[in-house]
Write a protein that holds these residues in place. Structure first.
Motif, mmCIF file in Angstrom:
data_model
loop_
_atom_site.group_PDB
_atom_site.id
_atom_site.type_symbol
_atom_site.label_atom_id
_atom_site.label_comp_id
_atom_site.label_asym_id
_atom_site.label_seq_id
_atom_site.Cartn_x
_atom_site.Cartn_y
_atom_site.Cartn_z
ATOM 1 N N UNK A 25 12.020 -3.381 21.620
ATOM 2 C CA UNK A 25 12.211 -4.470 20.552
ATOM 3 C C UNK A 25 10.946 -4.811 19.836
ATOM 4 N N UNK A 26 10.925 -4.806 18.596
ATOM 5 C CA UNK A 26 9.735 -5.252 17.627
ATOM 6 C C UNK A 26 9.529 -6.957 17.955
ATOM 7 N N UNK A 27 8.196 -7.294 18.245
ATOM 8 C CA UNK A 27 7.867 -8.495 18.480
ATOM 9 C C UNK A 27 8.076 -9.226 17.154
ATOM 10 N N UNK A 28 7.807 -8.558 15.966
ATOM 11 C CA UNK A 28 7.739 -9.222 14.845
ATOM 12 C C UNK A 28 9.111 -9.438 14.128
ATOM 13 N N UNK A 29 9.861 -8.376 14.245
ATOM 14 C CA UNK A 29 11.176 -8.433 13.441
ATOM 15 C C UNK A 29 12.425 -9.112 14.618
ATOM 16 N N UNK A 30 11.999 -8.538 15.893
ATOM 17 C CA UNK A 30 12.943 -8.839 16.817
ATOM 18 C C UNK A 30 14.222 -7.836 16.643
ATOM 19 N N UNK A 31 14.140 -6.916 15.895
ATOM 20 C CA UNK A 31 14.853 -5.573 15.837
ATOM 21 C C UNK A 31 14.756 -4.589 17.140
ATOM 22 N N UNK A 32 15.924 -4.180 17.709
ATOM 23 C CA UNK A 32 15.942 -3.361 18.751
ATOM 24 C C UNK A 32 15.640 -1.821 18.272
ATOM 25 N N UNK A 33 15.229 -0.997 18.957
ATOM 26 C CA UNK A 33 15.010 0.279 18.541
ATOM 27 C C UNK A 33 15.399 1.326 19.772
ATOM 28 N N UNK A 34 16.111 2.178 19.223
ATOM 29 C CA UNK A 34 16.497 3.485 20.091
ATOM 30 C C UNK A 34 16.836 4.639 19.332
ATOM 31 N N UNK A 35 16.660 5.758 19.511
ATOM 32 C CA UNK A 35 15.758 6.107 20.791
ATOM 33 C C UNK A 35 14.131 5.569 20.961
ATOM 34 N N UNK A 36 13.481 5.679 22.112
ATOM 35 C CA UNK A 36 12.414 5.272 22.068
ATOM 36 C C UNK A 36 11.333 5.965 21.276
ATOM 37 N N UNK A 40 8.271 1.105 14.799
ATOM 38 C CA UNK A 40 9.634 0.928 14.295
ATOM 39 C C UNK A 40 10.104 1.537 13.049
ATOM 40 N N UNK A 41 11.139 2.371 13.066
ATOM 41 C CA UNK A 41 11.563 2.896 11.798
ATOM 42 C C UNK A 41 11.642 2.173 10.854
ATOM 43 N N UNK A 42 11.214 2.487 9.574
ATOM 44 C CA UNK A 42 11.396 1.854 8.311
ATOM 45 C C UNK A 42 10.126 0.827 7.914
ATOM 46 N N UNK A 43 9.882 0.306 9.131
ATOM 47 C CA UNK A 43 8.440 -0.723 8.849
ATOM 48 C C UNK A 43 7.153 -0.142 9.614
ATOM 49 N N UNK A 44 7.247 0.864 10.387
ATOM 50 C CA UNK A 44 6.120 1.410 10.944
ATOM 51 C C UNK A 44 5.518 0.488 11.851
ATOM 52 N N UNK A 45 6.096 -0.954 12.102
ATOM 53 C CA UNK A 45 5.494 -1.653 13.275
ATOM 54 C C UNK A 45 5.399 -1.160 14.561
ATOM 55 N N UNK A 46 3.916 -1.380 15.142
ATOM 56 C CA UNK A 46 3.738 -0.667 16.389
ATOM 57 C C UNK A 46 3.807 -1.902 17.435
#
Length: 127
Positions: A25-36, A40-46
């Motif tokens: 899960x992205x700490x900034x957006x709260x969005x969950x990500x799968x596959x690992x 984060x897709x779309x934002x590049x947040x690490x």
């Protein structure tokens, strides 16, 4: 700055090995990500962290794979997780023809060829 995982898929499998279904899960957006992954897709947040998954989902699509006897047929399903991402998996515990789009399911970790594998089972009306 947090140390980025070198192999998020390996981390996911290690969690399964220890009996835990975890999602990033992205700490900034709260969005969950799968596959690992490492970003984060779309934002590049690490800023991805591992969080326990609810284990709940809904069958989004399903298909039956027909096998030559004596091998049994099996299903391949795309399950939309309660957290948002979708994952390819298998629904077990019922006949392939009984797996339906919109069916509520719950995750279960099984061992297949000495490796942990995430599958789903139908959620019964009484649970």
């Amino acid at each position: 700055m947090d140390h980025l995982p070198l192999n998020p898929d390996q981390d996911f499998r290690a969690h399964l090995q220890s009996g835990r279904f975890m999602l990033q899960r992205s700490r900034g957006s709260g969005a969950y990500v799968f596959p690992p992954r490492v970003a984060q897709p779309g934002t590049g947040a690490r800023d991805l962290e591992w969080m326990a998954a609810s284990g709940l989902g809904t069958v989004y699509s399903t298909s039956t794979v027909r096998c030559k006897p004596p091998l049994p047929d099996y299903n391949v399903a795309l399950v939309e997780l309660a957290e948002g991402p979708r994952m390819m998996t298998q629904v077990i515990g019922i006949a392939c023809a009984e797996v339906r789009i919109g069916m509520p399911v719950r995750a279960r970790i099984i061992t297949d060829n000495d490796e942990p594998r995430l599958v789903f089972e139908p959620v019964s009306e009484t649970s």
